[in-house]
Structures are given as structure tokens and as C-alpha cells.
Motif scaffolding. Structure first.
Motif, PDB file in Angstrom:
ATOM      1  N   ILE A  75       3.593  20.482   7.020  1.00  0.00           N
ATOM      2  CA  ILE A  75       4.013  22.138   7.053  1.00  0.00           C
ATOM      3  C   ILE A  75       3.053  22.644   6.533  1.00  0.00           C
ATOM      4  CG2 ILE A  75       5.399  23.774   7.310  1.00  0.00           C
ATOM      5  CD1 ILE A  75       8.278  21.509   7.459  1.00  0.00           C
ATOM      6  N   PRO A  76       2.065  23.463   7.239  1.00  0.00           N
ATOM      7  CA  PRO A  76       1.802  24.213   6.008  1.00  0.00           C
ATOM      8  C   PRO A  76       2.365  24.867   5.767  1.00  0.00           C
ATOM      9  CG  PRO A  76       0.996  24.379   8.493  1.00  0.00           C
ATOM     10  CD  PRO A  76       1.901  23.994   8.244  1.00  0.00           C
ATOM     11  N   GLU A  77       1.844  25.424   4.110  1.00  0.00           N
ATOM     12  CA  GLU A  77       2.494  26.415   2.882  1.00  0.00           C
ATOM     13  C   GLU A  77       2.865  27.607   3.055  1.00  0.00           C
ATOM     14  OE1 GLU A  77       2.003  26.940  -1.654  1.00  0.00           O
ATOM     15  OE2 GLU A  77       0.108  26.414  -0.658  1.00  0.00           O
ATOM     16  N   SER A  78       1.811  28.215   4.536  1.00  0.00           N
ATOM     17  CA  SER A  78       2.028  29.379   4.432  1.00  0.00           C
ATOM     18  C   SER A  78       3.375  29.666   5.690  1.00  0.00           C
ATOM     19  CB  SER A  78       1.097  30.241   5.391  1.00  0.00           C
ATOM     20  OG  SER A  78       0.500  29.785   6.543  1.00  0.00           O
ATOM     21  N   LEU A  79       3.773  28.052   6.756  1.00  0.00           N
ATOM     22  CA  LEU A  79       5.045  28.867   7.427  1.00  0.00           C
ATOM     23  C   LEU A  79       5.843  27.743   6.826  1.00  0.00           C
ATOM     24  CD1 LEU A  79       5.046  28.560  10.640  1.00  0.00           C
ATOM     25  CD2 LEU A  79       5.480  25.919  10.473  1.00  0.00           C
ATOM     26  N   LEU A  80       5.756  27.340   5.582  1.00  0.00           N
ATOM     27  CA  LEU A  80       7.012  26.904   5.349  1.00  0.00           C
ATOM     28  C   LEU A  80       7.720  27.998   4.513  1.00  0.00           C
ATOM     29  CD1 LEU A  80       9.125  24.135   4.003  1.00  0.00           C
ATOM     30  CD2 LEU A  80       7.342  24.424   1.903  1.00  0.00           C
ATOM     31  N   THR A  81       6.785  29.033   3.461  1.00  0.00           N
ATOM     32  CA  THR A  81       7.171  30.544   2.789  1.00  0.00           C
ATOM     33  C   THR A  81       7.405  31.378   3.500  1.00  0.00           C
ATOM     34  OG1 THR A  81       5.113  31.240   2.400  1.00  0.00           O
ATOM     35  CG2 THR A  81       5.586  29.288   0.869  1.00  0.00           C
ATOM     36  N   LYS A  82       7.442  31.473   4.969  1.00  0.00           N
ATOM     37  CA  LYS A  82       7.935  32.417   5.702  1.00  0.00           C
ATOM     38  C   LYS A  82       9.408  33.021   5.845  1.00  0.00           C
ATOM     39  CE  LYS A  82       5.238  33.200   9.730  1.00  0.00           C
ATOM     40  NZ  LYS A  82       4.904  33.506  11.356  1.00  0.00           N
ATOM     41  N   GLU A  83      10.603  31.971   5.308  1.00  0.00           N
ATOM     42  CA  GLU A  83      11.745  32.329   4.468  1.00  0.00           C
ATOM     43  C   GLU A  83      11.905  32.262   3.589  1.00  0.00           C
ATOM     44  OE1 GLU A  83      15.251  32.871   5.458  1.00  0.00           O
ATOM     45  OE2 GLU A  83      14.695  31.371   4.187  1.00  0.00           O
ATOM     46  N   LYS A  84      12.146  33.150   3.070  1.00  0.00           N
ATOM     47  CA  LYS A  84      11.764  32.992   1.000  1.00  0.00           C
ATOM     48  C   LYS A  84      12.934  31.664   0.594  1.00  0.00           C
ATOM     49  CE  LYS A  84      12.354  35.683  -3.205  1.00  0.00           C
ATOM     50  NZ  LYS A  84      12.318  37.705  -3.653  1.00  0.00           N
ATOM     51  N   GLU A  85      14.649  32.230   0.953  1.00  0.00           N
ATOM     52  CA  GLU A  85      15.532  31.622   0.553  1.00  0.00           C
ATOM     53  C   GLU A  85      15.304  29.895   0.641  1.00  0.00           C
ATOM     54  OE1 GLU A  85      20.545  31.990   0.859  1.00  0.00           O
ATOM     55  OE2 GLU A  85      19.308  33.633   2.394  1.00  0.00           O
ATOM     56  N   HIS A  86      15.231  30.193   1.783  1.00  0.00           N
ATOM     57  CA  HIS A  86      14.922  28.435   2.272  1.00  0.00           C
ATOM     58  C   HIS A  86      13.852  27.705   1.471  1.00  0.00           C
ATOM     59  CE1 HIS A  86      14.700  25.336   5.052  1.00  0.00           C
ATOM     60  NE2 HIS A  86      13.233  25.300   5.114  1.00  0.00           N
ATOM     61  N   VAL A  87      12.691  28.211   1.181  1.00  0.00           N
ATOM     62  CA  VAL A  87      11.490  27.869  -0.233  1.00  0.00           C
ATOM     63  C   VAL A  87      11.730  27.832  -1.273  1.00  0.00           C
ATOM     64  CG1 VAL A  87       9.824  29.693  -0.007  1.00  0.00           C
ATOM     65  CG2 VAL A  87       9.043  26.950   0.401  1.00  0.00           C
ATOM     66  N   GLU A  88      12.269  28.127  -1.719  1.00  0.00           N
ATOM     67  CA  GLU A  88      13.134  28.373  -2.917  1.00  0.00           C
ATOM     68  C   GLU A  88      14.170  27.795  -2.952  1.00  0.00           C
ATOM     69  OE1 GLU A  88      14.590  32.016  -4.130  1.00  0.00           O
ATOM     70  OE2 GLU A  88      12.680  33.036  -4.514  1.00  0.00           O
ATOM     71  N   GLY A  89      14.719  26.861  -1.915  1.00  0.00           N
ATOM     72  CA  GLY A  89      16.073  25.971  -2.166  1.00  0.00           C
ATOM     73  C   GLY A  89      15.237  24.829  -1.728  1.00  0.00           C
ATOM     74  N   PHE A  90      13.981  24.186  -1.387  1.00  0.00           N
ATOM     75  CA  PHE A  90      14.242  23.379  -1.247  1.00  0.00           C
ATOM     76  C   PHE A  90      12.273  22.798  -2.758  1.00  0.00           C
ATOM     77  CE2 PHE A  90      15.454  22.827   2.403  1.00  0.00           C
ATOM     78  CZ  PHE A  90      16.227  21.595   2.412  1.00  0.00           C
ATOM     79  N   ALA A  91      11.423  24.274  -2.793  1.00  0.00           N
ATOM     80  CA  ALA A  91      11.071  24.290  -3.583  1.00  0.00           C
ATOM     81  C   ALA A  91      10.988  22.898  -4.879  1.00  0.00           C
ATOM     82  CB  ALA A  91       9.916  25.263  -4.362  1.00  0.00           C
ATOM     83  N   PRO A  92      11.539  22.552  -5.490  1.00  0.00           N
ATOM     84  CA  PRO A  92      11.434  21.381  -6.581  1.00  0.00           C
ATOM     85  C   PRO A  92      11.583  19.837  -6.148  1.00  0.00           C
ATOM     86  CG  PRO A  92      13.542  23.117  -6.807  1.00  0.00           C
ATOM     87  CD  PRO A  92      12.817  23.292  -5.396  1.00  0.00           C
TER      88      PRO A  92
END
Length: 480
Positions: free
Chosen positions: A77-94
Motif C-alpha cells: 500500500i503506498p504511504e499516500s494511500l494509507l494516510t488518506k483516512e487519518k484515524e485509520h492510519v493512526e490506529g495502525f501506525a505502530p
């Protein structure tokens, strides 16, 4: 024979002595997994993978009966695509693993190894959904995902694991909610009826829901040691992802509207749940629906005339009836074979020797209680089917009794802390809905909210933590 069995079983740590060690012993000695050179990743061996294949077959059939189609998405998944939904990416970032190089060249954009595929599905839906006539899209994929867990344990938590993830888009909020609940109920019925694992259906709190979801529903099972296991989840995303990814359709009133989306999944964690719900100090106890071998046929005194022929005939009869059977005609002793297939959790064992042949009978032994039945070979299939049915019912009853015996009620914080310190299991208590209270219970009692159960009435009107007015009954507990 008794000596062989004792020696074999001694290889497993008693669950009452050390439950974690007992679990590890079983997954290794029952040939379910092996460890790999990649830290936190497991090799699923043929016997373990066969259990997963049976889980797949059952669930895949039931999904498709509701109009679900299988697809496959890229693992990157390209980083730009993953970060489109803020709450989602924050939940998985670690937990995200990143690819930064292709060969010797640094990539212009980092690629995430999928921890889940919402963003990929959303991108695809945005491309293929144009009109209300394109809806619904009911998709599912069977794949592996990667989450960089710090502490790992076979099946329960590993850095790469297998799962299915369903993703659907709908015209209305009502249709999306109906799909979310429909899939939850498919999971619950599978756990209850096929795996013999009683579950509590309910909704996750805001703190525990899936990142980016409007609502998360769950089926929660209680393990033998009193810890909870989240068996499967179903999420209603509302229009949050649709708005972030511009998934719109032209409705029949000629206006553009955002789709309503759902997602739902279960993983190889199910296998860990089966082990910890039904296993004993002799090894696995597998539900017949997912057991790679449902019946093992063991000839006794197989060197004597006619014994192997009779055993082979029984084996062929079982196979012809659609029963997953195995004939063990190896040169190992019967005692070794008994212990081996008990370790592997085979639901039924059939023994046949010279005396049995003379009486036109055989012996059927149940794995869960070792109960023996002497049955006519003429009625073999009926007796085997009855034995399998009785075994799964008994497994469910035993697991349900364990849950009931380990479910407590608390009305005050002091009661809840005392119960959590002295017992393992579920604690039912009222909650005001305040996240601070939820976090305080985690801090002071080391419990998390498992779910707000469906169909359960209140057991008071005051929050167990702060004493304020409360309308939500919550199951709390320690979990895997």
C-alpha cells in the motif's frame, strides 16, 4: 501400553501448572507449527494448515451463500494511500512494516506491507462504483497481513498471519448495518455450532472499536484459563472511508451520494481459540467440523490374519460416507498410536482386533471423554455420525459451563478490583460511557471492555467506576 501413554503425555506441561507452557507444548508437539528464522513469524505445518483449510471451506461457502465474491488485492500500500483516512492510519501506525527499497534503489514513496486492506478496497470501489446499479459490492479476500507485534505467540499474535477480510459498499445506511450484523451472526453461528465455542455477541466501546469505524461488533469467547479471546469482528464504517476516498454513486434521484461501507474478518487466531477452549493435558481436542482427521482406524494385533483387511474395509466404508478418516497400519504399537491421535485431537478412534472381527463389532472411543462403545460394524456409519454429533455438543456444554462458572458481577469499583485480582473470567458491570472510567478500570484492575452485549438488560443504574448514572452493561476481562 499404559507406560507408553504415560511417557508420551509427560511431554506436555499440565495446563494447571503453566497454561502458557501447556499451550506452547501442544502447538509444537501436535505438529501445528514450527518456528522460523524470521522473528515473530511461524511456519504453519500441514496438520495446522489443514485445520485452517477446513475453517476456510466452511466460512467461504457461507459467505458466498449471502452473495459475497472473492477477490485479491496487492500486499503493498503506498504511504499516500494509507494516510488518506487519518484515524485509520493512526490506529495502525505502530504496527506497520515498511518497504523502502526495490532492489538496490530507494523507492520514491514508501510502501506499507498491508496490515489490513481498507485503503486498497476503497481505492478500487472509487474506480468501479458509479451508479446505484453498481451496488452493493460484496467482496472478500483470503490473504496474509503483517503487523509488527512486539510480543508474539503462535496463532494468537504473530507478525504475519492468515485471515479473511470482507469489504462491502452499499447504497444505504440500513443495508450496510444489515450486512454488518449478518456477517457477525455467521461468525457467531460458526463458533457455536461448528467449533463448540460459546460466544457473546456485542458492540465494542469507542475506545476498543476498529480505527476509522462508525461501530465495531464482536464475538467474544472465554478460554479455559478465564481469559477472553476476540473471535471475530464486523465493522460498520458508515461513510467515513467513502468521504475520504470519494466513493460516490449517482442515485436514482440523479444526485451524487457517498457509499456506506462495512468490513469484517476472522484469522488463524481461531486455531489458538480451539486449542485453549477444548484442549487437555493429553493434547488437542478438535471439533469434528474442522478436524483434518475425524476418525482414525487402529488395527489391534494387526499381525494376525484378517485384522488389516477388516480395518481397511472399515476405513473404505468411512471414506465412502464422506468422513475424513485415516487408517494407521504402521508398525508402531497400538498404545503409541492411541497417544499420537489423542495428541492430535482426532475426535473418534476405532479399534478392531481378532475378537471384534469374530463378533462383527468394533470399538469406538471418543477423544473428549475417552468413552468406549462396542458397536456392530453393520451400523458403523450411524454410530460414527452419532459419536461426532455427541462430541461437539459435549464440547459446547463443557465450554459453556466454564464460562458460566467464570462470569461474575460487580457493582462497585472495589468489588470489581477484588474479583479481577482473585479470579479469572468475565466481570459484568454497568458503565457510564465515559472513556476516563474505562481507562481507570484498565489501570486499577487490569481489565478491558470486551463488549456491550446484545440482549442483556441492566444490572443496576450506577457506573461501577464513578457511581454516576449508567445505562450500558459491559463485559470486562483480561484478554489475549
Amino acid at each position: 501400553m499404559a507406560e507408553n501413554n504415560k511417557k508420551f503425555v509427560e511431554q506436555i506441561t499440565s495446563m494447571d501448572e503453566d497454561f502458557a507452557k501447556w499451550y506452547t507444548d501442544i502447538v509444537k508437539k501436535a505438529d501445528l507449527i514450527d518456528y522460523s528464522s524470521v522473528k515473530g513469524c511461524m511456519i504453519i505445518r500441514p496438520y495446522g494448515y489443514a485445520i485452517w483449510e477446513n475453517i476456510q471451506k466452511i466460512l467461504d461457502t457461507r459467505f458466498k451463500e449471502t452473495g459475497v465474491e472473492n477477490v485479491y488485492m496487492p500486499m503493498f500500500i503506498p504511504e499516500s494511500l494509507l494516510t488518506k483516512e487519518k484515524e485509520h492510519v493512526e490506529g495502525f501506525a505502530p504496527e506497520v512494516a515498511w518497504v523502502t527499497h526495490g532492489g538496490s534503489e530507494r523507492l520514491a514513496e514508501r510502501l506499507c506491507v498491508r496490515p489490513t486492506s481498507e485503503t486498497l478496497f476503497c481505492e478500487h470501489f472509487a474506480n468501479v462504483v458509479k451508479s446505484y446499479r453498481d451496488l452493493p459490492k460484496n467482496y472478500n479476500q483470503w490473504c496474509s497481513v503483517v503487523r509488527w507485534e512486539k510480543t508474539t505467540r503462535p496463532f494468537l499474535r504473530s507478525r504475519e498471519f492468515l485471515w479473511q477480510e470482507g469489504h462491502t459498499v452499499h447504497r444505504t445506511a440500513k443495508e450496510a448495518e444489515e450486512r454488518t450484523i449478518k456477517m457477525l451472526n455467521i461468525y457467531a453461528d460458526f463458533f457455536e455450532n461448528d467449533l463448540g465455542m460459546p460466544v457473546i455477541r456485542g458492540q465494542k466501546t469507542e475506545k476498543e472499536k476498529f480505527a476509522g469505524a462508525k461501530a465495531t461488533y464482536t464475538v467474544e469467547a472465554l478460554m479455559h484459563d478465564g481469559k477472553a479471546l476476540q473471535g471475530g469482528t464486523s465493522h460498520n464504517f458508515g461513510t467515513g472511508f467513502a468521504e475520504a476516498f470519494n466513493i460516490q454513486f449517482l442515485d436514482n434521484d440523479n444526485t451524487l451520494k457517498y457509499c456506506h461501507e462495512t468490513s469484517w474478518g476472522v484469522s488463524t487466531r481461531i486455531i489458538g481459540g480451539i486449542i485453549m477452549t477444548h484442549g487437555d493435558d493429553s493434547g488437542l481436542v478438535l471439533p469434528p467440523a474442522v478436524a483434518p482427521i475425524q476418525v482414525v482406524v487402529i488395527p489391534v494385533q494387526q499381525h494376525k490374519a484378517g485384522v488389516l483387511d477388516a480395518a481397511s474395509k472399515i476405513y473404505e466404508t468411512l471414506k465412502a460416507a464422506g468422513i475424513r478418516a485415516k487408517l494407521d497400519d504402521s508398525d508402531q504399537s497400538p498404545g503409541w498410536k492411541f497417544s499420537e491421535y489423542e495428541m492430535k485431537g482426532v475426535p473418534l478412534r476405532i479399534e478392531i482386533g481378532p475378537r471384534d472381527i469374530a463378533d462383527n463389532k468394533c470399538v469406538i472411543v471418543r477423544r473428549d471423554n475417552r468413552e468406549k462403545s462396542f458397536v456392530s460394524i453393520d451400523n458403523l456409519i450411524e454410530e460414527v455420525n452419532a459419536g461426532l454429533d455427541n462430541l461437539i455438543k459435549a464440547l459446547h456444554e463443557k465450554a459453556l459451563a466454564n464460562r458460566e462458572n467464570r462470569t461474575y458481577t460487580a457493582h462497585t469499583l472495589e468489588e470489581l478490583i477484588k474479583i479481577a485480582n482473585e479470579n479469572s473470567g468475565y466481570i459484568k458491570a454497568m458503565w457510564c460511557g465515559d472513556r476516563e472510567c474505562e481507562e481507570k478500570l484498565k489501570e486499577e484492575a487490569d481489565v478491558t471492555s470486551r463488549c456491550i452485549p446484545f440482549g442483556h438488560g441492566p444490572i443496576g443504574d450506577k457506573c461501577v467506576c464513578c457511581g454516576r448514572e449508567a445505562h450500558k452493561l459491559v463485559y470486562w476481562g483480561k484478554a489475549y
